[in-house]
Enzyme design. Structure first.
Site, PDB file in Angstrom:
ATOM      1  N   THR A   1       0.826  -1.214   0.000  1.00  0.00           N
ATOM      2  CA  THR A   1       0.000   0.000   0.000  1.00  0.00           C
ATOM      3  C   THR A   1       0.862   1.266   0.000  1.00  0.00           C
ATOM      4  O   THR A   1       0.333   2.368  -0.063  1.00  0.00           O
ATOM      5  CB  THR A   1      -0.913   0.032   1.249  1.00  0.00           C
TER       6      THR A   1
ATOM      7  N   VAL B   1       6.546   2.748  -2.653  1.00  0.00           N
ATOM      8  CA  VAL B   1       7.447   1.819  -3.337  1.00  0.00           C
ATOM      9  C   VAL B   1       6.712   0.515  -3.667  1.00  0.00           C
ATOM     10  O   VAL B   1       6.832  -0.027  -4.774  1.00  0.00           O
ATOM     11  CB  VAL B   1       8.708   1.544  -2.480  1.00  0.00           C
TER      12      VAL B   1
ATOM     13  N   ARG C   1      21.911  -3.319   4.345  1.00  0.00           N
ATOM     14  CA  ARG C   1      22.793  -2.902   3.241  1.00  0.00           C
ATOM     15  C   ARG C   1      24.274  -3.035   3.554  1.00  0.00           C
ATOM     16  O   ARG C   1      25.078  -3.233   2.655  1.00  0.00           O
ATOM     17  CB  ARG C   1      22.505  -1.438   2.873  1.00  0.00           C
TER      18      ARG C   1
ATOM     19  N   CYS D   1      18.040   5.250  -2.686  1.00  0.00           N
ATOM     20  CA  CYS D   1      17.643   5.792  -3.996  1.00  0.00           C
ATOM     21  C   CYS D   1      18.709   6.700  -4.603  1.00  0.00           C
ATOM     22  O   CYS D   1      18.995   6.625  -5.805  1.00  0.00           O
ATOM     23  CB  CYS D   1      16.317   6.533  -3.871  1.00  0.00           C
TER      24      CYS D   1
ATOM     25  N   GLY E   1      10.671  10.322  -1.604  1.00  0.00           N
ATOM     26  CA  GLY E   1      11.708   9.526  -0.951  1.00  0.00           C
ATOM     27  C   GLY E   1      11.466   9.375   0.547  1.00  0.00           C
ATOM     28  O   GLY E   1      12.071   8.537   1.194  1.00  0.00           O
TER      29      GLY E   1
ATOM     30  N   ARG F   1      16.768  18.044   0.493  1.00  0.00           N
ATOM     31  CA  ARG F   1      15.366  17.762   0.141  1.00  0.00           C
ATOM     32  C   ARG F   1      14.793  18.985  -0.561  1.00  0.00           C
ATOM     33  O   ARG F   1      14.985  20.113  -0.086  1.00  0.00           O
ATOM     34  CB  ARG F   1      14.575  17.461   1.420  1.00  0.00           C
TER      35      ARG F   1
ATOM     36  N   HIS G   1      14.694  12.273  -8.247  1.00  0.00           N
ATOM     37  CA  HIS G   1      15.866  12.824  -7.581  1.00  0.00           C
ATOM     38  C   HIS G   1      16.857  13.327  -8.643  1.00  0.00           C
ATOM     39  O   HIS G   1      17.048  12.674  -9.678  1.00  0.00           O
ATOM     40  CB  HIS G   1      16.597  11.750  -6.768  1.00  0.00           C
TER      41      HIS G   1
HETATM   42  N1  NAP Z   1      10.531   6.122  -1.433  1.00  0.00           N
HETATM   43  C1  NAP Z   1      11.762   5.914  -1.885  1.00  0.00           C
HETATM   44  O1  NAP Z   1      12.282   6.625  -2.796  1.00  0.00           O
HETATM   45  C2  NAP Z   1      12.569   4.821  -1.324  1.00  0.00           C
HETATM   46  C3  NAP Z   1      13.749   4.497  -1.950  1.00  0.00           C
HETATM   47  C4  NAP Z   1      14.527   3.474  -1.446  1.00  0.00           C
HETATM   48  C5  NAP Z   1      14.089   2.799  -0.339  1.00  0.00           C
HETATM   49  N2  NAP Z   1      12.919   3.111   0.283  1.00  0.00           N
HETATM   50  C6  NAP Z   1      12.517   2.331   1.452  1.00  0.00           C
HETATM   51  O2  NAP Z   1      11.359   1.540   1.139  1.00  0.00           O
HETATM   52  C7  NAP Z   1      10.567   1.377   2.294  1.00  0.00           C
HETATM   53  C8  NAP Z   1       9.142   1.842   2.019  1.00  0.00           C
HETATM   54  O3  NAP Z   1       9.133   3.210   1.626  1.00  0.00           O
HETATM   55  P1  NAP Z   1       7.827   3.934   1.061  1.00  0.00           P
HETATM   56  O4  NAP Z   1       8.306   5.231   0.532  1.00  0.00           O
HETATM   57  O5  NAP Z   1       7.053   3.016   0.157  1.00  0.00           O
HETATM   58  O6  NAP Z   1       6.966   4.157   2.415  1.00  0.00           O
HETATM   59  P2  NAP Z   1       5.398   4.411   2.576  1.00  0.00           P
HETATM   60  O7  NAP Z   1       4.816   4.996   1.335  1.00  0.00           O
HETATM   61  O8  NAP Z   1       5.231   5.142   3.852  1.00  0.00           O
HETATM   62  O9  NAP Z   1       4.771   2.921   2.737  1.00  0.00           O
HETATM   63  C9  NAP Z   1       5.116   2.094   3.817  1.00  0.00           C
HETATM   64  C10 NAP Z   1       4.535   0.699   3.611  1.00  0.00           C
HETATM   65  O10 NAP Z   1       4.986  -0.157   4.661  1.00  0.00           O
HETATM   66  C11 NAP Z   1       3.872  -0.776   5.304  1.00  0.00           C
HETATM   67  N3  NAP Z   1       4.175  -0.981   6.716  1.00  0.00           N
HETATM   68  C12 NAP Z   1       4.702  -0.101   7.587  1.00  0.00           C
HETATM   69  N4  NAP Z   1       4.827  -0.690   8.807  1.00  0.00           N
HETATM   70  C13 NAP Z   1       4.362  -1.956   8.688  1.00  0.00           C
HETATM   71  C14 NAP Z   1       4.213  -3.055   9.592  1.00  0.00           C
HETATM   72  N5  NAP Z   1       4.581  -2.983  10.876  1.00  0.00           N
HETATM   73  N6  NAP Z   1       3.686  -4.192   9.112  1.00  0.00           N
HETATM   74  C15 NAP Z   1       3.316  -4.295   7.817  1.00  0.00           C
HETATM   75  N7  NAP Z   1       3.416  -3.294   6.919  1.00  0.00           N
HETATM   76  C16 NAP Z   1       3.940  -2.132   7.350  1.00  0.00           C
HETATM   77  C17 NAP Z   1       2.743   0.235   5.095  1.00  0.00           C
HETATM   78  O11 NAP Z   1       1.516  -0.436   5.267  1.00  0.00           O
HETATM   79  P3  NAP Z   1       0.200   0.368   5.776  1.00  0.00           P
HETATM   80  O12 NAP Z   1      -0.266   1.187   4.588  1.00  0.00           O
HETATM   81  O13 NAP Z   1      -0.718  -0.730   6.144  1.00  0.00           O
HETATM   82  O14 NAP Z   1       0.658   1.221   6.924  1.00  0.00           O
HETATM   83  C18 NAP Z   1       3.011   0.659   3.649  1.00  0.00           C
HETATM   84  O15 NAP Z   1       2.533  -0.333   2.764  1.00  0.00           O
HETATM   85  C19 NAP Z   1      11.290   2.163   3.418  1.00  0.00           C
HETATM   86  O16 NAP Z   1      12.139   1.284   4.123  1.00  0.00           O
HETATM   87  C20 NAP Z   1      12.116   3.164   2.651  1.00  0.00           C
HETATM   88  O17 NAP Z   1      13.237   3.596   3.380  1.00  0.00           O
HETATM   89  C21 NAP Z   1      12.134   4.092  -0.205  1.00  0.00           C
END
Ligand code: NAP
Length: 340
Positions: free
Chosen positions: A11, A14, A99, A130, A161, A236, A243
């Site tokens: 959801t 990413v 990592r 990223c 991000g 940011r 980016h």
């Molecule tokens: N965005 C980027 O550019 C980027 C790049 C590289 C790495 N990342 C990494 O990728 C990860 C996700 O980033 P995002 O940007 O997609 O975050 P996000 O939009 O805030 O989404 C977080 C996701 O994790 C789920 N989640 C959080 N806590 C959980 C738990 N305890 N149990 C099960 N599901 C859980 C959430 O589910 P709910 O909706 O149910 O809360 C949601 O699906 C992070 O570790 C981030 O550092 C992100």
């Protein structure tokens, strides 16, 4: 026969992109499941022309599943990734948790695909930060030709991000500045992000650098070459997706801008857009939804011996996260699991 794939954090920003990219690239999927926290149980997620109903990660059994693409924060990953890995499901993780573990490969498929062989030690593979992913795609082919000694990079990183709440903060804060009484105080970020730039990503470390800057140093060394010196300033900016990076390179050997441009044109994952005229370069809004890492503004730096400057732009939710994770899954399939 295809793969049984779990998308964990389906959801989120990413996770949603992972589902889109698996469908776009026609990844050989036999069965796919969308997982998130309990509060999202039943939430619908798109996978190509299908709709998946999100399931509760906490109650999911990974036995018999081939790969799990994780995109949840480090805390939750610490709890659930070892459970999946122990059940025999290979974890491809987007958080920063694993990592820097020497027993876990950190992979950008265009750069260090052979590292995949190390996955079996823990059944976990890490996806880089990223800002590192897009930089090393552009760095590696130039390093192979002229050996990069030192990198000075300044980043201009979009709010996506920092997750979905950060996108809302930029949107609401921007609107709020025009409507009296609807001002939005900073919450995800320490200062106002609308119409502003913030030279601070992730936590501060003892020496004054931030963790994001440290990640670029440590990850470039692990993925490309431990001898490369990197200094970074991560900023940011009020951009939703994409980016950008201003990269200054110092090489061991001479390399002029024309040759660098030709090398990059031939390199996997890169699109060179470099016309020395108005608009002859790429900006973040043009990279959204694309697979490529774009390189523009390639030019010599006359202030140092063997110096070059370039501008690198990519969709952080794609090459910086979801696309790279799917490329790792493709590599794992092709070289190791061999289904599909
Ligand atoms: N965005 C980027 O550019 C980027 C790049 C590289 C790495 N990342 C990494 O990728 C990860 C996700 O980033 P995002 O940007 O997609 O975050 P996000 O939009 O805030 O989404 C977080 C996701 O994790 C789920 N989640 C959080 N806590 C959980 C738990 N305890 N149990 C099960 N599901 C859980 C959430 O589910 P709910 O909706 O149910 O809360 C949601 O699906 C992070 O570790 C981030 O550092 C992100």
């Amino acid at each position: 026969m295809g793969y049984r794939i779990a998308v964990v954090g389906a959801t989120g920003n990413v996770g949603r992109e992972m589902l889109n990219i698996l469908a776009e690239r026609e990844f050989p999927v036999d069965e796919i499941v969308a997982l998130a926290s309990r509060k999202s149980q039943g939430t619908e997620c798109s996978f190509g022309d299908k709709t998946l109903k999100t399931e509760d990660l906490d109650r999911f059994d990974f036995t018999g599943w081939d790969m799990a693409l994780f995109a949840i924060g480090s805390e939750a990953t610490k709890k659930y990734a070892p459970i999946a890995a122990k059940a025999g499901c290979v974890v491809i993780d987007n958080s920063s948790l694993y990592r820097y573990d020497p027993d876990i490969p950190l992979i950008v498929p265009e750069v260090n695909p052979d590292a995949i062989e190390g996955y079996a030690k823990k059944n976990i593979i890490a996806n880089p930060n990223c800002s590192t992913a897009q930089m090393v795609v552009a760095l590696k082919p130039l390093h192979d030709r002229a050996t990069v000694k030192r990198v000075v990079v300044s980043t201009y990183q979009s709010v996506s991000g920092s997750g979905k709440e950060a996108i809302d903060e930029l949107w609401n804060q921007t609107k709020g500045l025009y409507v009296p009484g609807q001002e939005v105080e900073p919450s995800v970020y320490p200062k106002q992000i609308a119409f502003n730039v913030i030279p601070h990503i992730d936590v501060f470390m003892e020496d004054g650098t931030t963790k994001e800057e440290w990640k670029m140093v440590a990850e470039t060394k692990k993925i490309v070459d431990p001898k490369i010196k990197v200094t970074a300033t991560c900023v940011r900016v009020p951009v939703f997706v994409g980016h950008s990076e201003a990269v200054n390179l110092e090489f061991e050997e001479p390399l002029d801008a024309d040759e660098a441009r030709e090398i990059l044109r031939e390199s996997p994952g890169i699109l060179v857009v470099d016309k020395r005229e108005d608009g002859g370069y790429v900006t973040p809004v043009e990279c959204v939804g694309d697979f490529a890492t774009f390189v523009s503004r390639i030019r010599e730096d006359a202030t140092i011996e063997n110096g070059l400057n370039m501008w690198v732009v990519s969709d952080n939710l794609r090459k910086g996260a979801a696309l790279n994770a799917v490329q790792i899954a493709e590599l794992l399939g092709r070289r190791i699991l061999k289904k599909g």
